[in-house]
Design an enzyme around this catalytic site. Structure first.
Site, PDB file in Angstrom:
ATOM      1  N   ASP A  25     101.976 -30.895  35.540  1.00  0.00           N
ATOM      2  CA  ASP A  25     101.399 -29.559  35.441  1.00  0.00           C
ATOM      3  C   ASP A  25     100.737 -29.129  36.739  1.00  0.00           C
ATOM      4  OD1 ASP A  25     100.410 -27.169  34.398  1.00  0.00           O
ATOM      5  OD2 ASP A  25      98.668 -28.114  33.492  1.00  0.00           O
ATOM      6  N   ASP A  84     102.829 -21.105  38.581  1.00  0.00           N
ATOM      7  CA  ASP A  84     102.527 -22.019  37.484  1.00  0.00           C
ATOM      8  C   ASP A  84     103.799 -22.540  36.836  1.00  0.00           C
ATOM      9  OD1 ASP A  84     101.271 -23.464  35.543  1.00  0.00           O
ATOM     10  OD2 ASP A  84     100.627 -21.749  34.356  1.00  0.00           O
TER      11      ASP A  84
END
Length: 404
Positions: free
Chosen positions: A276, A98
């Protein structure tokens, strides 16, 4: 500062389809001038959640409000994982990758195996999710093995004693800005990230992370992280950079300024948003989304939450143009649709054509008016440059692919 976000992901159950090789190291000498790569695994849930729009929107709305932005680990269709070693000798854990969070933690579904390099700091860590679930536990420092070239000493890790469900995934590899660790660990104001420590310990010569994703519908549906630079074999043009935006709250993440046009028609004026890996779709402000829906003629499909178009409308679909740092990136019509081979994973029909541009749920002017998620990043190589506070993009062999 905004607390970190965890990678928005789905349960990795036995029904997952594994679409690439397991994480492995590329052969690079361990020198401060070299880069080192870590291959990723993409996993697809065969029955999935049925509305990825709701999951992505919840993630964005908590970002906009300045709260925790994570959502539970059941809330996406695709995840990227890497097998990371902890301790010496290392025990390997499968971690979600992430760029939108910065704490690295383990302990879900697999206990922490302490070795001589394990050190209990006496601190605790606590991260809340966007849907009010959470992870908490003790903070340790330990040796982290990303691959044979990248071994980090005394890396802060969280060891979960409670979490809200991660399927068979064991934790998170956080690759976001260090500011996102603030107020998450009781023993320190903030903690150095994996990338920070790689640079500080001279394992890489620059604090840069290159990220490559291949479309899930391609023959090479995997990914790769390159620490210390980028993989020139993955790009087809120059890398162009844009500075981190000054607008809050996007500037607390990997945020940029961007405008979007559909064909020749502007739909979103230059504004701030984020890049993202933890978001599946491309989310845009409500006013921009309405313009896009009208221009495409799409209707909202209640089963998937996505816009749906007919075959005739697809044939007439125009490209989307994203202007970032003075450079325009074209997302062709095929890049705007969900992979039809994966329609069942989102509750769609076999022959349905669904658009991957979705409504963020608020009008522009929020300080976070778009999110370029996985469906954007599978078409463009991205480079996260901590030292120079900038993000770079380049075209790849998949930028103009028509595999969806």
């Amino acid at each position: 500062m905004v607390p970190p976000r965890l990678f928005s992901s789905l349960l990795a159950l036995p029904a997952l389809a594994f679409l690439s090789l397991s994480a492995s190291a590329l052969p690079h000498p361990r020198t401060t001038s070299s880069t080192a790569a870590l291959k990723l695994v993409v996993r697809i849930n065969s029955y999935g959640i049925k509305n990825i729009v709701a999951a992505d929107r919840a993630r964005v709305q908590t970002l906009q409000s300045g709260g925790s932005s994570s959502v539970n680990a059941t809330n996406a269709v695709m995840i990227y994982t890497a097998d990371i070693g902890v301790g010496s000798p290392p025990t390997y854990y499968t971690l979600l990758v992430d760029t939108g969070s910065s704490n690295t933690w383990i302990g879900a579904n697999k206990p922490y195996q302490q070795t001589a390099t394990s050190h209990d700091t006496g601190g605790t860590f606590y991260v809340t999710y966007g849907d009010n679930s959470y992870v908490s536990g003790e903070e340790y420092t330990d040796t982290i093995t990303l691959n044979s070239d990248l071994v980090i000493d005394n890396q802060s890790i969280g060891v979960a004693s409670e979490d809200s469900g991660m399927g068979d995934i064991n934790g998170i590899l956080g690759l976001g800005p260090v500011d996102l660790t603030q107020s998450t660990v009781s023993s320190a104001y903030e903690v150095a990230t994996v990338t920070d420590n790689l640079y500080a310990q001279k394992k890489i010569s620059s604090e840069v992370l290159g990220v490559f994703f291949a479309p899930a519908s391609s023959d090479d549906s995997g990914g790769e992280l390159t620490f210390g630079g980028y993989d020139a074999s993955k790009i087809t043009g120059d890398i162009s950079f844009a500075s981190i935006t000054s607008a809050y709250p996007a500037n607390t993440y990997w945020g940029i300024d961007q405008s979007i046009s559909y064909g020749s028609m502007p739909i979103l004026d230059k504004t701030a948003g984020i890049v993202d890996t933890g978001t599946t779709l491309i989310l845009i402000a409500t006013d921009a989304f309405v313009k896009y829906q009208v221009a495409t003629g799409a209707i909202l499909d209640q089963s998937t939450g996505l816009l749906q178009i007919s075959s005739d409308q697809y044939d007439r679909l125009s490209s989307l143009y994203f202007t970032i740092g003075g450079v325009t990136y074209e997302l062709i019509p095929n890049g705007q649709i969900w992979p039809r081979s994966l329609n069942s994973a989102i509750g769609g029909t076999t022959d349905g054509i669904y658009l991957i541009v979705a409504n963020s749920g608020s009008n522009s002017g929020s300080g976070l008016d778009f999110t370029n998620g996985y469906c954007f990043l599978e078409r463009f190589y991205s480079l996260y440059d901590t030292s120079n506070s900038r993000i770079g993009f380049a075209t790849t062999e998949y930028t103009y692919a028509t595999t969806n």
